[in-house]
Design a protein around this motif. Structure first.
Motif, PDB file in Angstrom:
ATOM      1  N   UNK A 141       7.167  11.481  10.198  1.00  0.00           N
ATOM      2  CA  UNK A 141       7.331  12.920  10.068  1.00  0.00           C
ATOM      3  C   UNK A 141       6.836  13.625  11.318  1.00  0.00           C
ATOM      4  N   UNK A 142       6.793  14.956  11.277  1.00  0.00           N
ATOM      5  CA  UNK A 142       6.414  15.735  12.453  1.00  0.00           C
ATOM      6  C   UNK A 142       4.984  15.452  12.898  1.00  0.00           C
ATOM      7  N   UNK A 143       4.141  15.001  11.968  1.00  0.00           N
ATOM      8  CA  UNK A 143       2.747  14.696  12.299  1.00  0.00           C
ATOM      9  C   UNK A 143       2.549  13.253  12.736  1.00  0.00           C
ATOM     10  N   UNK A 144       3.614  12.469  12.747  1.00  0.00           N
ATOM     11  CA  UNK A 144       3.513  11.076  13.149  1.00  0.00           C
ATOM     12  C   UNK A 144       3.177  10.137  12.021  1.00  0.00           C
ATOM     13  N   UNK A 145       3.106  10.649  10.776  1.00  0.00           N
ATOM     14  CA  UNK A 145       2.809   9.797   9.632  1.00  0.00           C
ATOM     15  C   UNK A 145       4.014   8.943   9.273  1.00  0.00           C
ATOM     16  N   UNK A 146       3.738   7.787   8.673  1.00  0.00           N
ATOM     17  CA  UNK A 146       4.787   6.874   8.239  1.00  0.00           C
ATOM     18  C   UNK A 146       5.105   7.166   6.780  1.00  0.00           C
ATOM     19  N   UNK A 200       0.830  -1.205   0.000  1.00  0.00           N
ATOM     20  CA  UNK A 200       0.000   0.000   0.000  1.00  0.00           C
ATOM     21  C   UNK A 200       0.865   1.256   0.000  1.00  0.00           C
ATOM     22  N   UNK A 201       1.932   1.261   0.806  1.00  0.00           N
ATOM     23  CA  UNK A 201       2.788   2.443   0.923  1.00  0.00           C
ATOM     24  C   UNK A 201       3.488   2.760  -0.401  1.00  0.00           C
ATOM     25  N   UNK A 254      -7.852   0.734   8.706  1.00  0.00           N
ATOM     26  CA  UNK A 254      -8.459   0.132   7.533  1.00  0.00           C
ATOM     27  C   UNK A 254      -7.559  -0.872   6.857  1.00  0.00           C
ATOM     28  N   UNK A 255      -6.250  -0.704   7.060  1.00  0.00           N
ATOM     29  CA  UNK A 255      -5.290  -1.612   6.421  1.00  0.00           C
ATOM     30  C   UNK A 255      -5.197  -2.942   7.152  1.00  0.00           C
ATOM     31  N   UNK A 256      -5.185  -2.902   8.481  1.00  0.00           N
ATOM     32  CA  UNK A 256      -5.058  -4.126   9.273  1.00  0.00           C
ATOM     33  C   UNK A 256      -6.398  -4.512   9.913  1.00  0.00           C
ATOM     34  N   UNK A 257      -6.778  -3.797  10.962  1.00  0.00           N
ATOM     35  CA  UNK A 257      -8.071  -4.049  11.602  1.00  0.00           C
ATOM     36  C   UNK A 257      -8.463  -2.822  12.413  1.00  0.00           C
ATOM     37  N   UNK A 258      -9.736  -2.657  12.627  1.00  0.00           N
ATOM     38  CA  UNK A 258     -10.251  -1.506  13.364  1.00  0.00           C
ATOM     39  C   UNK A 258      -9.741  -1.549  14.805  1.00  0.00           C
ATOM     40  N   UNK A 259      -9.149  -0.435  15.229  1.00  0.00           N
ATOM     41  CA  UNK A 259      -8.587  -0.377  16.571  1.00  0.00           C
ATOM     42  C   UNK A 259      -7.104  -0.661  16.613  1.00  0.00           C
ATOM     43  N   UNK A 260      -6.495  -0.917  15.443  1.00  0.00           N
ATOM     44  CA  UNK A 260      -5.040  -1.142  15.423  1.00  0.00           C
ATOM     45  C   UNK A 260      -4.332   0.086  15.998  1.00  0.00           C
ATOM     46  N   UNK A 261      -4.798   1.264  15.556  1.00  0.00           N
ATOM     47  CA  UNK A 261      -4.303   2.500  16.155  1.00  0.00           C
ATOM     48  C   UNK A 261      -5.494   3.252  16.728  1.00  0.00           C
ATOM     49  N   UNK A 262      -5.533   3.350  18.056  1.00  0.00           N
ATOM     50  CA  UNK A 262      -6.654   4.014  18.719  1.00  0.00           C
ATOM     51  C   UNK A 262      -6.221   5.204  19.563  1.00  0.00           C
ATOM     52  N   UNK A 263      -4.957   5.617  19.393  1.00  0.00           N
ATOM     53  CA  UNK A 263      -4.471   6.775  20.141  1.00  0.00           C
ATOM     54  C   UNK A 263      -3.934   6.457  21.520  1.00  0.00           C
ATOM     55  N   UNK A 264      -4.107   5.213  21.981  1.00  0.00           N
ATOM     56  CA  UNK A 264      -3.598   4.829  23.292  1.00  0.00           C
ATOM     57  C   UNK A 264      -2.124   4.450  23.181  1.00  0.00           C
ATOM     58  N   UNK A 265      -1.500   4.200  24.336  1.00  0.00           N
ATOM     59  CA  UNK A 265      -0.098   3.782  24.336  1.00  0.00           C
ATOM     60  C   UNK A 265       0.065   2.455  23.607  1.00  0.00           C
ATOM     61  N   UNK A 268      -0.898   7.538   7.316  1.00  0.00           N
ATOM     62  CA  UNK A 268      -1.135   8.046   8.663  1.00  0.00           C
ATOM     63  C   UNK A 268      -1.438   6.866   9.586  1.00  0.00           C
ATOM     64  N   UNK A 269      -1.212   7.026  10.894  1.00  0.00           N
ATOM     65  CA  UNK A 269      -1.535   5.943  11.820  1.00  0.00           C
ATOM     66  C   UNK A 269      -2.999   5.523  11.742  1.00  0.00           C
ATOM     67  N   UNK A 270      -3.889   6.477  11.493  1.00  0.00           N
ATOM     68  CA  UNK A 270      -5.313   6.156  11.407  1.00  0.00           C
ATOM     69  C   UNK A 270      -5.620   5.257  10.209  1.00  0.00           C
ATOM     70  N   UNK A 271      -4.863   5.401   9.131  1.00  0.00           N
ATOM     71  CA  UNK A 271      -5.085   4.566   7.951  1.00  0.00           C
ATOM     72  C   UNK A 271      -4.751   3.101   8.199  1.00  0.00           C
ATOM     73  N   UNK A 272      -3.979   2.847   9.228  1.00  0.00           N
ATOM     74  CA  UNK A 272      -3.629   1.460   9.544  1.00  0.00           C
ATOM     75  C   UNK A 272      -4.851   0.695  10.050  1.00  0.00           C
TER      76      UNK A 272
END
Length: 204
Positions: free
Chosen positions: A193-198, A139-140, A155-166, A149-153
């Motif tokens: 990057x500065x926004x945390x995107x991969x 995809x990348x 949809x790429x892997x599974x819902x909740x893969x990145x939820x903003x928690x540690x 972006x972390x949020x796009x992960x």
């Protein structure tokens, strides 16, 4: 930031070594002073002959002086090592973003992601990948700006893969590390990057 952590850890070891040396020499000097005070009390009650007393006093004085010099050297080394730990701002030069993106696209012509074979092919190099790393890189590489972006992960892997928690941040760091290892024999890397995107980039 992640790159700086490794650099700072390596630069910390000289300061630690000098600090331990300072403490060691200081403890030895204090021990000698304590023993000398006890020794003088024995001399005062006549347990030690005057000739031996003078010899022992000279040896203790020379030893204490030498250790004091070593202690001062260790302190100077510690101060110098601590100063070197200060982070100095890097001078940045203007970068032509279009040129960088063009170079990346040109280099990507030699990179193939085989989803069915779960491997990465760069020229004559074939690297086996895990299913998740294969999907991530596929995809990348195909994205026009080569940024996820972390949020796009989610949809790429599974819902909740990145939820903003540690835990979510830890999962993002984990996939970044695995992709970094997979790309180590290629001119590519993944950075945040500065926004945390991969972002897929060319190694400098």
């Amino acid at each position: 930031m992640e790159h700086m952590k490794g650099c700072h850890l390596k630069r910390f070891f000289p300061a630690l070594a000098w600090g331990v040396s300072c403490i060691f020499f200081l403890l030895v000097i204090l021990f000698i002073c304590y023993e000398y005070i006890d020794y003088r009390s024995l001399c005062n009650i006549g347990v030690v002959d005057d000739g031996i007393d003078e010899l022992h006093t000279t040896l203790l004085s020379v030893g204490a002086g030498a250790l004091a010099c070593l202690f001062v050297i260790a302190c100077v080394g510690l101060v110098g090592a601590l100063r070197s730990l200060k982070v100095r701002p890097l001078k940045t030069e203007p970068v032509d973003a279009a040129s960088v993106h063009s170079d990346l696209d040109a280099a990507l012509q030699d990179l193939q992601i085989d989803k069915s074979g779960r491997c990465l092919v760069y020229r004559q190099v074939v690297i086996s990948l895990s299913p998740r790393v294969t999907l991530f890189l596929d995809v990348l590489v195909r994205k026009e700006n080569h940024v996820l972006s972390p949020e796009e992960l989610n949809g790429l892997f599974y819902e909740g893969y990145y939820d903003g928690t540690e835990s979510g941040h830890s999962r993002v760091r984990n996939i970044k590390y695995k992709v970094h290892i997979a790309l180590q024999d290629t001119p590519f890397d993944v950075v945040r990057d500065a926004s945390g995107n991969l972002c897929l980039v060319l190694k400098s």
